[in-house]
Design an enzyme around this catalytic site. Structure first.
Site, PDB file in Angstrom:
ATOM      1  N   HIS A  82      27.804  43.268  40.732  1.00  0.00           N
ATOM      2  CA  HIS A  82      28.138  42.655  42.013  1.00  0.00           C
ATOM      3  C   HIS A  82      28.008  43.604  43.206  1.00  0.00           C
ATOM      4  O   HIS A  82      27.507  43.220  44.262  1.00  0.00           O
ATOM      5  CB  HIS A  82      29.563  42.098  41.967  1.00  0.00           C
TER       6      HIS A  82
ATOM      7  N   TYR B 124      35.047  35.616  42.077  1.00  0.00           N
ATOM      8  CA  TYR B 124      35.313  34.355  42.770  1.00  0.00           C
ATOM      9  C   TYR B 124      36.490  33.607  42.146  1.00  0.00           C
ATOM     10  O   TYR B 124      37.089  32.745  42.786  1.00  0.00           O
ATOM     11  CB  TYR B 124      34.090  33.437  42.749  1.00  0.00           C
TER      12      TYR B 124
ATOM     13  N   LYS C 233      28.245  37.271  38.198  1.00  0.00           N
ATOM     14  CA  LYS C 233      28.184  38.682  38.572  1.00  0.00           C
ATOM     15  C   LYS C 233      29.381  39.426  37.994  1.00  0.00           C
ATOM     16  O   LYS C 233      30.509  38.923  38.047  1.00  0.00           O
ATOM     17  CB  LYS C 233      28.172  38.828  40.092  1.00  0.00           C
TER      18      LYS C 233
END
Length: 278
Positions: free
Chosen positions: A106, A48, A73
């Protein structure tokens, strides 16, 4: 806040705040706003690009670290023994914390077996309090269970009324794993939020369509972390614990299942996975 107890005894709030697609520059302010509203569970990820923003909020919020639940993650390119552990240490620095409450793999690409072995090391070292997986199907989850010394605590998957993941949920439950639902509102899918049944129930209970869907998730035992930048929507999401759906209405929402995901893995991720798996 309603919590679930993971298979290692750790408690996790069932409603959290997700920061997917929130730029790092904006993340601190959004997370601080969520914490001020009453959220205590924050879900981020290495890919992210906003772990640092979450970390700045954790540092600035003046809340005891023990009151917060932070999930991150490991991204697929960081899988592998030694490599995964180093990436977790990097995440700790960005998150400005001595430990991460829950760390997940992830996606099931590349060397996720080596990645899992490093997750177990991080858990044994105390820098991660619980470990799990994300986007793993039954076969891939079984593969992890076959080599794991420490079983995964959760599997974070796409899940909403249009994609109920019944078989996978049943499998996870039989193996002592909790379900975390990303895209809990279908990423704001207009067809889902405007579904005649959902709008009918929203009118019946004097709630928003989002509140109806999130309450359904809670009834179904799913851990959720909807994303919003709106303080109003943050507060509305927290209000889902103030009412309940009837058993008949829960079943009706569940019957909307089309067994089709709304999210497709980007082509570039699949191409990379294919390239590195050869």
């Amino acid at each position: 806040m309603l919590c679930k107890t993971l298979n290692n005894g750790i408690k996790i709030p069932m409603l959290g705040y997700g920061v997917f697609e929130i730029p790092d520059a904006d993340c601190e302010e959004c997370v601080l706003q969520a914490l001020e509203c009453g959220y205590r569970h924050i879900d981020t990820a290495q890919i992210y690009g906003n772990e640092a923003g979450v970390g700045r909020a954790v540092e600035a919020c003046n809340l005891p670290r023990s009151e917060l639940f932070v999930t991150s993650k490991v991204w697929v390119k960081q899988y592998g023994e030694g490599k995964t552990l180093k990436s977790i240490e990097d995440s700790l620095k960005k998150l400005k914390t001595d430990y991460i409450d829950l760390m997940l793999l992830h996606r099931p690409f590349f060397d996720y077996i080596g990645g899992w072995k490093d997750l177990e090391k991080a858990y044994e070292n105390g820098i991660v309090k619980a470990i799990g997986i994300s986007n793993f199907n039954i076969k891939q989850t079984s593969e992890i269970l076959g080599i794991a010394n420490i079983p995964p605590a959760v599997n974070q998957i796409e899940l909403h009324p249009y994609f109920g993941q019944i078989k996978l949920k049943d499998y996870l439950a039989k193996n002592g794993m909790e379900v975390e639902a990303w895209y809990p509102l279908g990423h704001g899918n207009k067809k889902l939020l405007g579904d005649p049944l959902i709008t009918k129930l929203a009118a019946k209970y004097s709630k928003t369509p989002s509140q109806i869907i999130l309450r359904w998730h809670i009834h179904c035992g799913n851990i959720v972390f909807p994303k919003t930048r709106s303080a109003l929507h943050m507060r509305e999401n927290l209000e889902i614990f103030s009412f309940g759906l009837s058993a008949e209405d829960i079943a009706a929402v569940s019957s909307l299942d089309k067994n089709k995901p709304l999210f497709s893995v980007p082509d570039w991720v699949q191409k990379l996975a294919l390239r590195f798996s050869k």
